[in-house]
Design a protein around this motif. Structure first.
Motif, PDB file in Angstrom:
ATOM      1  N   GLY A 222     -22.696 122.413 112.397  1.00 59.15           N
ATOM      2  CA  GLY A 222     -23.589 123.565 112.379  1.00 59.15           C
ATOM      3  C   GLY A 222     -23.809 124.095 110.975  1.00 59.15           C
ATOM      4  N   ALA A 223     -22.728 124.175 110.202  1.00 55.94           N
ATOM      5  CA  ALA A 223     -22.853 124.648 108.823  1.00 55.94           C
ATOM      6  C   ALA A 223     -23.672 123.670 107.987  1.00 55.94           C
ATOM      7  CB  ALA A 223     -21.470 124.834 108.210  1.00 55.94           C
ATOM      8  N   ALA A 224     -23.479 122.373 108.225  1.00 53.53           N
ATOM      9  CA  ALA A 224     -24.253 121.366 107.495  1.00 53.53           C
ATOM     10  C   ALA A 224     -25.732 121.471 107.843  1.00 53.53           C
ATOM     11  CB  ALA A 224     -23.728 119.969 107.818  1.00 53.53           C
ATOM     12  N   ARG A 225     -26.020 121.738 109.112  1.00 52.32           N
ATOM     13  CA  ARG A 225     -27.418 121.916 109.511  1.00 52.32           C
ATOM     14  C   ARG A 225     -28.019 123.132 108.806  1.00 52.32           C
ATOM     15  NH1 ARG A 225     -26.481 122.259 114.369  1.00 52.32           N
ATOM     16  NH2 ARG A 225     -26.575 120.034 114.828  1.00 52.32           N
ATOM     17  N   GLY A 226     -27.225 124.190 108.690  1.00 48.50           N
ATOM     18  CA  GLY A 226     -27.695 125.366 107.961  1.00 48.50           C
ATOM     19  C   GLY A 226     -27.962 125.059 106.498  1.00 48.50           C
ATOM     20  N   MET A 227     -27.095 124.258 105.894  1.00 50.39           N
ATOM     21  CA  MET A 227     -27.301 123.846 104.507  1.00 50.39           C
ATOM     22  C   MET A 227     -28.577 123.017 104.364  1.00 50.39           C
ATOM     23  SD  MET A 227     -24.957 124.904 102.358  1.00 50.39           S
ATOM     24  CE  MET A 227     -23.253 125.482 102.258  1.00 50.39           C
ATOM     25  N   MET A 228     -28.821 122.147 105.340  1.00 49.41           N
ATOM     26  CA  MET A 228     -30.022 121.319 105.301  1.00 49.41           C
ATOM     27  C   MET A 228     -31.278 122.184 105.375  1.00 49.41           C
ATOM     28  SD  MET A 228     -31.195 118.294 107.951  1.00 49.41           S
ATOM     29  CE  MET A 228     -31.282 119.446 109.334  1.00 49.41           C
ATOM     30  N   VAL A 229     -31.277 123.147 106.283  1.00 49.09           N
ATOM     31  CA  VAL A 229     -32.426 124.047 106.411  1.00 49.09           C
ATOM     32  C   VAL A 229     -32.603 124.867 105.140  1.00 49.09           C
ATOM     33  CG1 VAL A 229     -33.349 126.022 107.678  1.00 49.09           C
ATOM     34  CG2 VAL A 229     -32.242 124.161 108.922  1.00 49.09           C
ATOM     35  N   SER A 230     -31.490 125.325 104.567  1.00 48.80           N
ATOM     36  CA  SER A 230     -31.557 126.098 103.327  1.00 48.80           C
ATOM     37  C   SER A 230     -32.147 125.264 102.192  1.00 48.80           C
ATOM     38  CB  SER A 230     -30.157 126.590 102.950  1.00 48.80           C
ATOM     39  OG  SER A 230     -30.175 127.265 101.712  1.00 48.80           O
ATOM     40  N   THR A 231     -31.757 123.997 102.130  1.00 48.33           N
ATOM     41  CA  THR A 231     -32.295 123.104 101.097  1.00 48.33           C
ATOM     42  C   THR A 231     -33.796 122.915 101.272  1.00 48.33           C
ATOM     43  OG1 THR A 231     -30.182 121.926 100.966  1.00 48.33           O
ATOM     44  CG2 THR A 231     -32.109 120.809 100.060  1.00 48.33           C
ATOM     45  N   MET A 232     -34.229 122.744 102.519  1.00 48.38           N
ATOM     46  CA  MET A 232     -35.658 122.579 102.787  1.00 48.38           C
ATOM     47  C   MET A 232     -36.435 123.838 102.439  1.00 48.38           C
ATOM     48  SD  MET A 232     -35.705 120.483 106.390  1.00 48.38           S
ATOM     49  CE  MET A 232     -34.906 118.877 106.533  1.00 48.38           C
ATOM     50  N   THR A 233     -35.849 124.985 102.738  1.00 51.96           N
ATOM     51  CA  THR A 233     -36.520 126.250 102.443  1.00 51.96           C
ATOM     52  C   THR A 233     -36.635 126.470 100.934  1.00 51.96           C
ATOM     53  OG1 THR A 233     -35.635 127.202 104.493  1.00 51.96           O
ATOM     54  CG2 THR A 233     -36.464 128.738 102.830  1.00 51.96           C
ATOM     55  N   THR A 234     -35.599 126.086 100.209  1.00 47.49           N
ATOM     56  CA  THR A 234     -35.565 126.317  98.764  1.00 47.49           C
ATOM     57  C   THR A 234     -36.450 125.344  97.999  1.00 47.49           C
ATOM     58  OG1 THR A 234     -33.297 127.143  98.941  1.00 47.49           O
ATOM     59  CG2 THR A 234     -34.064 126.499  96.742  1.00 47.49           C
ATOM     60  N   PHE A 235     -36.361 124.065  98.346  1.00 52.24           N
ATOM     61  CA  PHE A 235     -37.043 123.031  97.559  1.00 52.24           C
ATOM     62  C   PHE A 235     -38.282 122.457  98.243  1.00 52.24           C
ATOM     63  CE2 PHE A 235     -32.547 122.960  96.357  1.00 52.24           C
ATOM     64  CZ  PHE A 235     -32.635 123.098  94.983  1.00 52.24           C
ATOM     65  N   GLY A 236     -38.496 122.824  99.510  1.00 52.16           N
ATOM     66  CA  GLY A 236     -39.622 122.271 100.249  1.00 52.16           C
ATOM     67  C   GLY A 236     -39.182 121.084 101.086  1.00 52.16           C
TER      68      GLY A 236
END
Length: 298
Positions: A222-236
């Motif tokens: 779950g935390a890794a999924r959150g990191m993935m979404v955060s990366t997409m939000t930050t960098f596109g």
């Protein structure tokens, strides 16, 4: 998650033939290392998240994910086999590896012809079909062996409740550790240090922005999924870091969570070399993912 009850049952069965009840046996280590390697047929959740983030092609990470997860599984099997002195060059083992490789290659060749909606539809049918097949096999097996299926189901539910109680402390410990790492800024410090290190070496540092997912993945899905979404939000969603983060998310399982839940469910205290093997397989997945991301997405 759907496979967890079957995995716990398999671990309990292996524990019955384990001569040292608090020490992980060779079969248990092999089983769990292969489980933690996370062979994933279709990374549906990653594709769904990328689609929700409006990626131009949500399925473009599918082939890299398939390759990475297969390489990780092979790496785990080879590492454990070397430790346990298992000869992998036996015809039956080579036959199984070749057969699985052929199935995965065929699946890849078919899925690449589908669009995002087609992949999700195919994945749904495949998943539901496999679940239905397992259910039918259980029922037919019970009828064949003349087992009272309903009574066996009730007993299994009772045992499942007891198992859930036993593994709660282990799950709680993992969740607390993940929360402390995320809120303490440890990951930010590690990522910043790694970026500076590779920048000094003159290497491309784009991959570093996707590493938070890889670092947190062994602890919590779950935390890794959150990191993935955060990366997409930050960098596109179509950035190099976001694609790499998606590959990380779809290419491995949660190592420490798997160890805590599965070994904790049967009272194993000495895990021997299992954690080291799993982390080494995770490292193989990370290196392979970075290489493939540069190969596919430049």
């Amino acid at each position: 998650n759907a496979a967890t009850p079957f995995g716990l049952k398999a671990m309990a069965s292996l524990q019955e033939i384990n001569p040292s009840k608090d020490v992980a046996s060779n079969p248990q280590i092999m089983f769990l290392c292969l489980h933690a390697a996370g062979l994933n047929l279709i990374p549906v959740s990653v594709i769904a998240v990328r689609a929700a983030q409006n990626a131009s092609d949500p399925t473009d990470v599918f082939i890299p994910c398939m390759i990475v997860t297969f390489v990780g599984t092979l790496a785990a099997m080879i590492i454990v086999s070397l430790r346990q002195k298992i000869n992998l060059f036996q015809p039956i083992i080579l036959g199984w590896i070749a057969g699985i490789s052929l199935i995965i290659a065929s699946l890849v060749l078919y899925v690449v012809t589908l669009n995002a909606a087609g992949i999700q539809s195919f994945s749904s049918m495949l998943s539901n079909g496999l679940i239905l097949l397992v259910f039918l096999l259980i029922v037919l097996g019970g009828l064949y062996k003349k087992i009272d299926i309903f009574s066996a189901f009730i007993d299994g539910a009772k045992n499942g409740f007891d198992t859930a109680i036993r593994i709660i402390p282990y799950i709680l410990g993992i969740l607390v550790a993940v929360s402390m790492l995320r809120t303490s800024g440890t990951f930010d410090a590690v990522i910043t240090g790694m970026k500076q290190f590779f920048a000094v070496l003159g290497a491309d540092t784009r991959f570093v922005d996707g590493l938070p997912t890889a670092l947190i993945r062994p602890l919590s899905g779950g935390a890794a999924r959150g990191m993935m979404v955060s990366t997409m939000t930050t960098f596109g969603p179509d950035s190099f870091a976001s694609r790499l983060s998606g590959i990380f998310q779809g290419a491995a399982d949660t190592t420490f969570y798997v160890v805590a839940v599965y070994f904790g469910s049967v009272g194993i205290k000495n895990t021997r070399y299992s954690i080291g093997t799993m982390l080494l397989a995770d490292l193989v997945c990370v290196i392979t993912a970075i290489f493939l991301c540069y190969l596919f997405f430049g």
